[in-house]
Design a protein around this motif. Structure first.
Motif, PDB file in Angstrom:
ATOM      1  N   SER A 185       4.859   6.999  -0.585  1.00 12.27           N
ATOM      2  CA  SER A 185       6.148   6.317  -0.674  1.00 12.27           C
ATOM      3  C   SER A 185       5.951   5.095  -1.562  1.00 12.27           C
ATOM      4  N   ASP A 186       6.454   5.213  -2.790  1.00 17.22           N
ATOM      5  CA  ASP A 186       6.228   4.175  -3.795  1.00 17.22           C
ATOM      6  C   ASP A 186       7.374   3.172  -3.695  1.00 17.22           C
ATOM      7  N   GLU A 187       7.058   2.005  -3.146  1.00 14.39           N
ATOM      8  CA  GLU A 187       8.102   1.022  -2.850  1.00 14.39           C
ATOM      9  C   GLU A 187       7.942  -0.225  -3.701  1.00 14.39           C
ATOM     10  N   ILE A 188       7.439  -0.019  -4.932  1.00 16.58           N
ATOM     11  CA  ILE A 188       7.152  -1.167  -5.797  1.00 16.58           C
ATOM     12  C   ILE A 188       8.412  -1.947  -6.187  1.00 16.58           C
ATOM     13  N   TYR A 189       9.583  -1.280  -6.145  1.00 16.04           N
ATOM     14  CA  TYR A 189      10.834  -1.998  -6.477  1.00 16.04           C
ATOM     15  C   TYR A 189      11.530  -2.563  -5.240  1.00 16.04           C
ATOM     16  N   GLU A 190      10.784  -2.675  -4.150  1.00 14.99           N
ATOM     17  CA  GLU A 190      11.356  -3.165  -2.889  1.00 14.99           C
ATOM     18  C   GLU A 190      12.302  -4.355  -3.062  1.00 14.99           C
ATOM     19  N   CYS A 204      14.239   3.942  -6.830  1.00 15.49           N
ATOM     20  CA  CYS A 204      13.621   4.941  -7.711  1.00 15.49           C
ATOM     21  C   CYS A 204      13.605   4.525  -9.181  1.00 15.49           C
ATOM     22  N   ASN A 205      12.470   4.716  -9.799  1.00 11.08           N
ATOM     23  CA  ASN A 205      12.358   4.701 -11.246  1.00 11.08           C
ATOM     24  C   ASN A 205      12.322   6.171 -11.642  1.00 11.08           C
ATOM     25  N   PRO A 206      13.282   6.716 -12.377  1.00  6.48           N
ATOM     26  CA  PRO A 206      14.215   6.063 -13.290  1.00  6.48           C
ATOM     27  C   PRO A 206      15.671   5.970 -12.818  1.00  6.48           C
ATOM     28  N   TRP A 260      -0.608  -9.057 -14.749  1.00  2.00           N
ATOM     29  CA  TRP A 260      -1.677  -9.547 -13.870  1.00  2.00           C
ATOM     30  C   TRP A 260      -2.487  -8.397 -13.279  1.00  2.00           C
ATOM     31  N   ARG A 261      -1.841  -7.262 -13.124  1.00  2.00           N
ATOM     32  CA  ARG A 261      -2.426  -6.045 -12.570  1.00  2.00           C
ATOM     33  C   ARG A 261      -2.830  -6.217 -11.104  1.00  2.00           C
ATOM     34  N   GLY A 262      -1.829  -6.179 -10.266  1.00  2.00           N
ATOM     35  CA  GLY A 262      -2.066  -6.258  -8.828  1.00  2.00           C
ATOM     36  C   GLY A 262      -1.267  -5.200  -8.090  1.00  2.00           C
ATOM     37  N   VAL A 280       2.855  -6.348  -7.189  1.00  2.00           N
ATOM     38  CA  VAL A 280       3.532  -7.580  -7.601  1.00  2.00           C
ATOM     39  C   VAL A 280       4.213  -7.472  -8.973  1.00  2.00           C
ATOM     40  N   SER A 281       3.991  -6.354  -9.680  1.00  2.97           N
ATOM     41  CA  SER A 281       4.489  -6.256 -11.056  1.00  2.97           C
ATOM     42  C   SER A 281       5.984  -6.506 -11.171  1.00  2.97           C
ATOM     43  N   LYS A 282       6.770  -5.855 -10.322  1.00  3.61           N
ATOM     44  CA  LYS A 282       8.223  -5.844 -10.538  1.00  3.61           C
ATOM     45  C   LYS A 282       8.910  -7.021  -9.859  1.00  3.61           C
ATOM     46  N   GLY A 283       8.753  -7.139  -8.547  1.00  3.76           N
ATOM     47  CA  GLY A 283       9.477  -8.175  -7.799  1.00  3.76           C
ATOM     48  C   GLY A 283       9.067  -9.591  -8.155  1.00  3.76           C
ATOM     49  N   PHE A 291      11.450  11.795 -11.578  1.00  4.50           N
ATOM     50  CA  PHE A 291      10.303  11.105 -10.975  1.00  4.50           C
ATOM     51  C   PHE A 291       9.714  10.144 -11.990  1.00  4.50           C
ATOM     52  N   TRP A 292       8.903   9.230 -11.489  1.00  8.03           N
ATOM     53  CA  TRP A 292       8.264   8.288 -12.410  1.00  8.03           C
ATOM     54  C   TRP A 292       7.172   9.005 -13.203  1.00  8.03           C
ATOM     55  N   VAL A 293       7.140   8.732 -14.515  1.00  7.72           N
ATOM     56  CA  VAL A 293       6.282   9.445 -15.475  1.00  7.72           C
ATOM     57  C   VAL A 293       4.869   9.764 -15.007  1.00  7.72           C
ATOM     58  N   THR A 334      -5.774  -2.575  -9.172  1.00  3.44           N
ATOM     59  CA  THR A 334      -5.335  -3.176 -10.434  1.00  3.44           C
ATOM     60  C   THR A 334      -3.928  -2.719 -10.812  1.00  3.44           C
ATOM     61  N   GLY A 335      -3.080  -2.499  -9.843  1.00  6.64           N
ATOM     62  CA  GLY A 335      -1.697  -2.099 -10.117  1.00  6.64           C
ATOM     63  C   GLY A 335      -1.314  -0.913  -9.261  1.00  6.64           C
ATOM     64  N   ALA A 336      -0.008  -0.784  -9.005  1.00  9.52           N
ATOM     65  CA  ALA A 336       0.472   0.338  -8.207  1.00  9.52           C
ATOM     66  C   ALA A 336       0.034   1.658  -8.823  1.00  9.52           C
ATOM     67  N   LYS A 337      -0.080   1.653 -10.158  1.00 12.43           N
ATOM     68  CA  LYS A 337      -0.503   2.872 -10.852  1.00 12.43           C
ATOM     69  C   LYS A 337      -1.886   3.302 -10.372  1.00 12.43           C
ATOM     70  N   GLN A 338      -2.803   2.343 -10.260  1.00 12.42           N
ATOM     71  CA  GLN A 338      -4.138   2.693  -9.759  1.00 12.42           C
ATOM     72  C   GLN A 338      -4.082   3.099  -8.289  1.00 12.42           C
TER      73      GLN A 338
HETATM   74  N1  PMP Z   1       5.513   3.065  -9.604  1.00 12.14           N
HETATM   75  C1  PMP Z   1       6.674   2.973 -10.257  1.00 12.14           C
HETATM   76  C2  PMP Z   1       7.850   3.698  -9.722  1.00 12.14           C
HETATM   77  C3  PMP Z   1       6.767   2.197 -11.423  1.00 12.14           C
HETATM   78  O1  PMP Z   1       7.918   2.118 -12.066  1.00 12.14           O
HETATM   79  C4  PMP Z   1       5.625   1.545 -11.905  1.00 12.14           C
HETATM   80  C5  PMP Z   1       5.637   0.733 -13.184  1.00 12.14           C
HETATM   81  N2  PMP Z   1       6.782   0.710 -13.836  1.00 12.14           N
HETATM   82  C6  PMP Z   1       4.447   1.667 -11.190  1.00 12.14           C
HETATM   83  C7  PMP Z   1       4.413   2.434 -10.044  1.00 12.14           C
HETATM   84  C8  PMP Z   1       3.177   0.998 -11.632  1.00 12.14           C
HETATM   85  O2  PMP Z   1       3.235  -0.372 -11.503  1.00 12.14           O
HETATM   86  P1  PMP Z   1       1.999  -1.317 -11.754  1.00 12.14           P
HETATM   87  O3  PMP Z   1       2.385  -2.218 -12.866  1.00 12.14           O
HETATM   88  O4  PMP Z   1       1.818  -2.072 -10.456  1.00 12.14           O
HETATM   89  O5  PMP Z   1       0.826  -0.459 -12.060  1.00 12.14           O
END
Ligand code: PMP
Ligand code: GLU
Length: 398
Positions: free
Chosen positions: A203-208, A174-176, A244-246, A235-238, A124-126, A98-102
């Motif tokens: 390796s968190d590549e969500i901003y690919e 990288c976020n931030p 949608w939470r994927g 799918v959240s960012k790109g 690092f990301w929060v 349900t999201g990269a966070k999960q």
């Molecule tokens: N990793 C990073 C670096 C992020 O910035 C975020 C959300 N901003 C996430 C993971 C989580 O994304 P998601 O909406 O897919 O849970």
């Protein structure tokens, strides 16, 4: 009297979400706040994705799926990894969540035992730190600087590895900070990690797809290290699909099975409709649908950097991806206006919110309290107004 567990008491609320909530509350009071606190694209999900999701509802694609996501979706994700990143995965190595966070939480809970050390380069990301606290891991924060474009060097990494180190977590882009590791930099880190058989990488590549120098580099591309890499995407960012939470994880089968097990107890699969939408996203033509958003982010980055350079005392790197600028703000420490005394970036963020009506996120959330995160995932008009407010408010501090 409350009886919350020690577990929940020792983690903090997500600061990005907290700032977004605070600005929503102020807006509800009628105050005109510009909120650049939450990292979320302002674009709408592409219509072609929405159409597929609507059809999925009409077709009654409304039942529980495989916990890791339905097979054809995982096959489509494997194709994406092959096409975009040159990576070979089988569907058994993919877990949709349900999201990269999960996905990150799944992986950390499956890999880290209480007392294990986890290396987290800062900024690092929060959520990395708070998820790690839940797993009772011990964070080993390695500070990086603007001079090194906020990237950890192989030397810095090697220095902090001990017999207890289990994991390193980083994001690229990288976020931030918007920093993007190139192939040589990743390889040099991989060559250190390979010497420690118990060490894994998230390796968190969500901003690919939000990468201004092109050619996203995946950590898992080096065969000698692939078995130790947990690749996170989503799918959240790109694709402008935050709600949608994927999320996507690709990892060795034994890690994927463990994540499937934990997810099977916590949430099961993500929404079946979201999965159909993700399936469409995996096949989307980059130039038609994603590049225009990426190009808009690049234009906004340049606008923000240009306007920020006119504000005294803000030092930044040049972000090569994501949609954040992360200025160092210590120039303002020790300065005052009315009752405000600025001692750190948290004070400055509060001051900018209350005096400038501009919501940002203090660097404390990302590891060091002398920076502020500015998200430029909003339109140019808003950005110009936001930087005007920032400049005016900061100029009052003496
Ligand atoms: N990793 C990073 C670096 C992020 O910035 C975020 C959300 N901003 C996430 C993971 C989580 O994304 P998601 O909406 O897919 O849970
Ligand atoms: N990850 C985004 C951010 O950094 C959204 C908020 C969150 O999920 O914490 O702002």
């Amino acid at each position: 009297m409350t009886h919350l567990s020690d577990r929940i008491n020792k983690i903090s609320e997500s600061q990005t979400i907290a700032m977004a909530r605070k600005s929503r509350e102020l807006k509800a009071e009628g105050i005109d706040i510009i909120s650049l606190s939450l990292g979320e694209p302002d674009f709408s999900t592409p219509d072609v994705i929405k159409e597929v999701a609507k059809k999925a509802i009409d077709d009654n694609f409304s039942y529980y799926t495989h916990v890791s996501g339905y097979l054809e979706l995982r096959e489509a994700i494997c194709k994406k990894f092959k096409r975009d990143n040159g990576l070979d995965f089988s569907p058994e190595e993919i877990v949709v969540s349900t999201g990269a966070k999960q996905s990150i939480a799944n992986a950390v809970l499956c890999i880290v035992n209480p007392g294990d050390e986890v290396i987290i380069p800062a900024p690092f990301w929060v959520s990395y730190l708070e998820i790690l606290k839940l797993a009772e891991g011990i964070p080993v924060i390695v500070d990086t600087t603007i001079q090194s474009d906020f990237k950890i060097s192989p030397k810095q990494l090697e220095k902090v590895i001990t017999s207890k180190t289990r994991l390193i977590m980083l994001s690229t882009p990288c976020n931030p900070t918007g920093s993007v590791y190139n192939k040589e930099e990743l390889k040099a880190l991989a060559q250190v990690i390979i010497n420690y058989p118990d060490l894994y990488i998230i390796s968190d590549e969500i901003y690919e797809h939000i990468n201004f120098i092109g050619g996203h580099q995946s950590f898992a591309q080096f065969d000698f290290i692939k078995e130790r890499v947990i690749t996170i995407n989503g799918v959240s960012k790109g694709f402008a699909m935050t709600g949608w939470r994927g999320g996507i994880m690709a990892a060795p089968n034994w890690i994927a099975r463990a994540c499937d097990k934990i997810q099977g107890q916590f949430t099961s699969a993500t929404s079946s409709i979201t999965q159909k939408a993700m399936h469409k996203a995996m096949d989307l033509d980059f130039d038609t649908y994603i590049k225009p958003m990426r190009d808009a982010f690049l234009k906004r980055r340049d606008l923000v950097l240009g306007l920020m350079s006119e504000i005294p005392g803000l030092k930044t790197n040049v972000p090569q991806g994501a949609f954040y600028v992360y200025p160092e703000v210590s120039y303002y420490f020790g300065k005052k206006y009315k009752d405000y005394v600025i001692l750190n970036a948290t004070d400055l963020t509060l001051y900018l919110l209350e005096e400038g009506h501009l919501a940002l996120v203090p660097g404390a959330a990302f590891g060091e309290d002398c920076y502020i995160r500015f998200s430029y995932a909003t339109n140019e008009e808003n950005l110009i107004e936001a930087l005007k407010r920032m400049k005016d408010a900061l100029s009052k501090l003496q």
